[in-house]
Design an enzyme around this catalytic site. Structure first.
Site, PDB file in Angstrom:
ATOM      1  N   TYR A 146       0.692  -1.219  -0.056  1.00  0.00           N
ATOM      2  CA  TYR A 146      -0.013  -0.096   0.058  1.00  0.00           C
ATOM      3  C   TYR A 146       0.774   1.124   0.041  1.00  0.00           C
ATOM      4  O   TYR A 146       1.906   1.135   0.604  1.00  0.00           O
ATOM      5  CB  TYR A 146      -1.127  -0.163   1.137  1.00  0.00           C
ATOM      6  CG  TYR A 146      -1.709   1.031   1.412  1.00  0.00           C
ATOM      7  CD1 TYR A 146      -2.799   1.218   0.311  1.00  0.00           C
ATOM      8  CD2 TYR A 146      -1.544   2.254   2.250  1.00  0.00           C
ATOM      9  CE1 TYR A 146      -3.684   2.327   0.437  1.00  0.00           C
ATOM     10  CE2 TYR A 146      -2.500   3.301   2.118  1.00  0.00           C
ATOM     11  CZ  TYR A 146      -3.591   3.485   1.441  1.00  0.00           C
ATOM     12  OH  TYR A 146      -4.339   4.659   1.313  1.00  0.00           O
TER      13      TYR A 146
ATOM     14  N   ASP B  69      -6.213  10.324  -2.945  1.00  0.00           N
ATOM     15  CA  ASP B  69      -7.039  11.334  -2.251  1.00  0.00           C
ATOM     16  C   ASP B  69      -8.368  11.614  -3.089  1.00  0.00           C
ATOM     17  O   ASP B  69      -9.029  10.704  -3.298  1.00  0.00           O
ATOM     18  CB  ASP B  69      -6.083  12.771  -2.205  1.00  0.00           C
ATOM     19  CG  ASP B  69      -5.142  12.601  -1.188  1.00  0.00           C
ATOM     20  OD1 ASP B  69      -5.081  11.899  -0.526  1.00  0.00           O
ATOM     21  OD2 ASP B  69      -4.143  13.541  -1.569  1.00  0.00           O
TER      22      ASP B  69
ATOM     23  N   HIS C 183      -7.486   4.115  -4.557  1.00  0.00           N
ATOM     24  CA  HIS C 183      -8.853   4.522  -4.248  1.00  0.00           C
ATOM     25  C   HIS C 183      -9.134   6.250  -4.237  1.00  0.00           C
ATOM     26  O   HIS C 183      -8.191   6.782  -4.033  1.00  0.00           O
ATOM     27  CB  HIS C 183      -8.958   4.315  -2.613  1.00  0.00           C
ATOM     28  CG  HIS C 183      -8.123   4.549  -1.874  1.00  0.00           C
ATOM     29  ND1 HIS C 183      -8.129   5.997  -1.185  1.00  0.00           N
ATOM     30  CD2 HIS C 183      -6.891   3.841  -0.970  1.00  0.00           C
ATOM     31  CE1 HIS C 183      -7.078   6.040  -0.267  1.00  0.00           C
ATOM     32  NE2 HIS C 183      -6.331   4.831  -0.431  1.00  0.00           N
TER      33      HIS C 183
ATOM     34  N   GLU D 112     -11.345   9.316  -2.546  1.00  0.00           N
ATOM     35  CA  GLU D 112     -12.496   9.646  -1.538  1.00  0.00           C
ATOM     36  C   GLU D 112     -13.421  10.630  -2.080  1.00  0.00           C
ATOM     37  O   GLU D 112     -13.375  11.325  -2.772  1.00  0.00           O
ATOM     38  CB  GLU D 112     -11.532   9.869  -0.348  1.00  0.00           C
ATOM     39  CG  GLU D 112     -10.877  11.044  -0.675  1.00  0.00           C
ATOM     40  CD  GLU D 112      -9.431  11.121   0.716  1.00  0.00           C
ATOM     41  OE1 GLU D 112      -9.521  12.272   1.433  1.00  0.00           O
ATOM     42  OE2 GLU D 112      -8.863  10.349   0.698  1.00  0.00           O
TER      43      GLU D 112
ATOM     44  N   CYS E  93      -6.539  13.848   6.889  1.00  0.00           N
ATOM     45  CA  CYS E  93      -6.446  12.675   7.422  1.00  0.00           C
ATOM     46  C   CYS E  93      -7.777  12.037   7.932  1.00  0.00           C
ATOM     47  O   CYS E  93      -8.542  12.838   8.640  1.00  0.00           O
ATOM     48  CB  CYS E  93      -5.367  12.415   8.435  1.00  0.00           C
ATOM     49  SG  CYS E  93      -5.201  10.864   9.265  1.00  0.00           S
TER      50      CYS E  93
ATOM     51  N   ARG F 128     -13.299   5.331  -1.675  1.00  0.00           N
ATOM     52  CA  ARG F 128     -13.315   5.229  -0.136  1.00  0.00           C
ATOM     53  C   ARG F 128     -14.288   6.584   0.341  1.00  0.00           C
ATOM     54  O   ARG F 128     -14.584   7.354  -0.208  1.00  0.00           O
ATOM     55  CB  ARG F 128     -11.961   6.012   0.211  1.00  0.00           C
ATOM     56  CG  ARG F 128     -11.887   6.600   1.665  1.00  0.00           C
ATOM     57  CD  ARG F 128     -10.298   6.976   2.030  1.00  0.00           C
ATOM     58  NE  ARG F 128     -10.427   8.143   3.062  1.00  0.00           N
ATOM     59  CZ  ARG F 128      -9.456   8.793   3.525  1.00  0.00           C
ATOM     60  NH1 ARG F 128      -8.146   8.273   3.129  1.00  0.00           N
ATOM     61  NH2 ARG F 128      -9.670   9.615   4.431  1.00  0.00           N
TER      62      ARG F 128
ATOM     63  N   GLU G 210     -13.956   4.387   5.748  1.00  0.00           N
ATOM     64  CA  GLU G 210     -12.626   5.022   6.751  1.00  0.00           C
ATOM     65  C   GLU G 210     -13.242   5.285   8.034  1.00  0.00           C
ATOM     66  O   GLU G 210     -14.530   5.493   8.311  1.00  0.00           O
ATOM     67  CB  GLU G 210     -12.218   6.445   5.937  1.00  0.00           C
ATOM     68  CG  GLU G 210     -11.308   6.878   7.007  1.00  0.00           C
ATOM     69  CD  GLU G 210      -9.814   6.086   6.987  1.00  0.00           C
ATOM     70  OE1 GLU G 210     -10.158   4.993   7.711  1.00  0.00           O
ATOM     71  OE2 GLU G 210      -8.858   6.586   6.541  1.00  0.00           O
TER      72      GLU G 210
ATOM     73  N   ASN H 139      -8.888  -0.109   7.383  1.00  0.00           N
ATOM     74  CA  ASN H 139      -7.550   0.637   7.714  1.00  0.00           C
ATOM     75  C   ASN H 139      -7.081   0.516   9.038  1.00  0.00           C
ATOM     76  O   ASN H 139      -7.764   1.069  10.027  1.00  0.00           O
ATOM     77  CB  ASN H 139      -7.744   2.147   7.163  1.00  0.00           C
ATOM     78  CG  ASN H 139      -6.699   2.980   7.627  1.00  0.00           C
ATOM     79  OD1 ASN H 139      -5.471   2.659   7.660  1.00  0.00           O
ATOM     80  ND2 ASN H 139      -6.780   4.433   7.587  1.00  0.00           N
TER      81      ASN H 139
END
Length: 300
Positions: A48, A91, A116, A118, A126, A161, A191, A213
């Site tokens: 990853y 991102d 991925h 998001e 984060c 994500r 997430e 995660n």
């Protein structure tokens, strides 16, 4: 030697087959190409590449400051040094849907096995920090549709994500995940799940692979691979763990150097020269030039 002997297409197919088998895919986060080789050497199934790690490596916070070229460049450096499939964090796709489309093709060209995208608002942050904001469902769906439409290799894994759990709760996160799968996402990265029950609920609601995660110091408990497998998780990442371990060791070493003026007492904490040379396959470069590797390395 030099670079991976496995083609990007073969890596993507291998990842797809592993996911289809139902076996858990363990993907520690590589912070550079050498750490990716170590992940492979230790028997894991994938690598990853974290956006937070790329940012931190540049001395920047994880708030969307990195560019597509920086991310793709580091992704290519890492992916080509391992036989394992590598998934990279893209991102929010680096812009509007057309930018998302360009991101996918750039990452394909860089040799990645997947990525991925998001659903946070820019500037993102984060996923385990408070104060996140997410885009509306229509915007999130457009990002995923653009990614799917742009992909040229059907085996390139496009994962959605969603950060909705921390903003609107689990039921809303499940609804968002379903909509993103309907838009074409091959897998879902929910997430900041709080407990195993939330992973189980997400698993029950979706018919595509899901990713967990296991980042330290975050919102999620640090579950074992056995617990996650039993909860129906298909992929698990430890995105920043190796960087944290390395930086922790580096800090302790510098403290010792500052206080004692030498590192003689730290040698047992270091990777030996022989292990480094073995990991980078130094000896085999002699096939090109016998003068490259004409010495003996011992651990004495």
């Amino acid at each position: 030697m030099l670079y991976s002997q496995t083609t990007p297409a073969q890596k993507r197919r291998a990842l797809r087959e592993r996911l289809a088998s139902g076996e858990l895919v363990r993907m520690p986060g590589a912070f550079n190409p050498l750490s990716a080789r170590l992940i492979e050497r230790k028997g894991f199934e994938g690598v990853y590449i974290s956006g937070a790690v790329i940012s931190a490596d540049l001395g920047l916070p994880d708030i969307g400051l990195t560019t597509l070229s920086e991310v793709a460049g580091r992704g290519q450096q890492i992916a080509r040094m391992t036989e394992l499939p590598a998934i990279i964090d893209a991102d929010t796709g680096f812009g509007e849907p057309m930018n998302v489309a360009r991101t996918i093709q750039t990452l394909e060209d860089a040799g990645l096995a997947g990525t991925h995208i998001e659903d946070q608002v820019n500037p993102k942050r984060c996923g385990h920090l408070d104060g996140k904001s997410v885009v509306d469902a229509d915007t999130a769906i457009k990002r995923i549709r653009a990614a799917v439409d742009a992909r040229r290799d059907p085996d390139f894994l496009i994962m959605a994500r969603t950060d909705v759990r921390a903003v609107e709760g689990l039921p809303a996160a499940i609804d968002r995940a379903k909509a993103l799968v309907d838009a074409g996402a091959d897998a879902v990265f929910p997430e900041a799940m709080r407990d195993l029950g939330e992973f189980e609920a997400m698993r029950a609601a979706l018919d595509v692979p899901i990713l967990a995660n296991m980042t330290e110091f975050g919102k999620s408990e640090l579950f074992s691979t056995t617990q996650l497998r039993d909860a129906g998780v298909n992929m698990v990442i430890w995105p920043v763990s190796l960087l944290r371990l390395a930086m922790g060791a580096a800090g302790r070493g510098l403290d010792a150097l500052a206080s004692e003026g030498h590192l003689r007492d730290q040698l047992d904490q270091m990777q030996h020269r022989a292990d480094l040379y073995d990991l980078i396959d130094y000896e085999h470069y002699s096939r090109f030039d016998a003068n490259v590797f004409d010495f003996t390395v011992t651990k004495e």
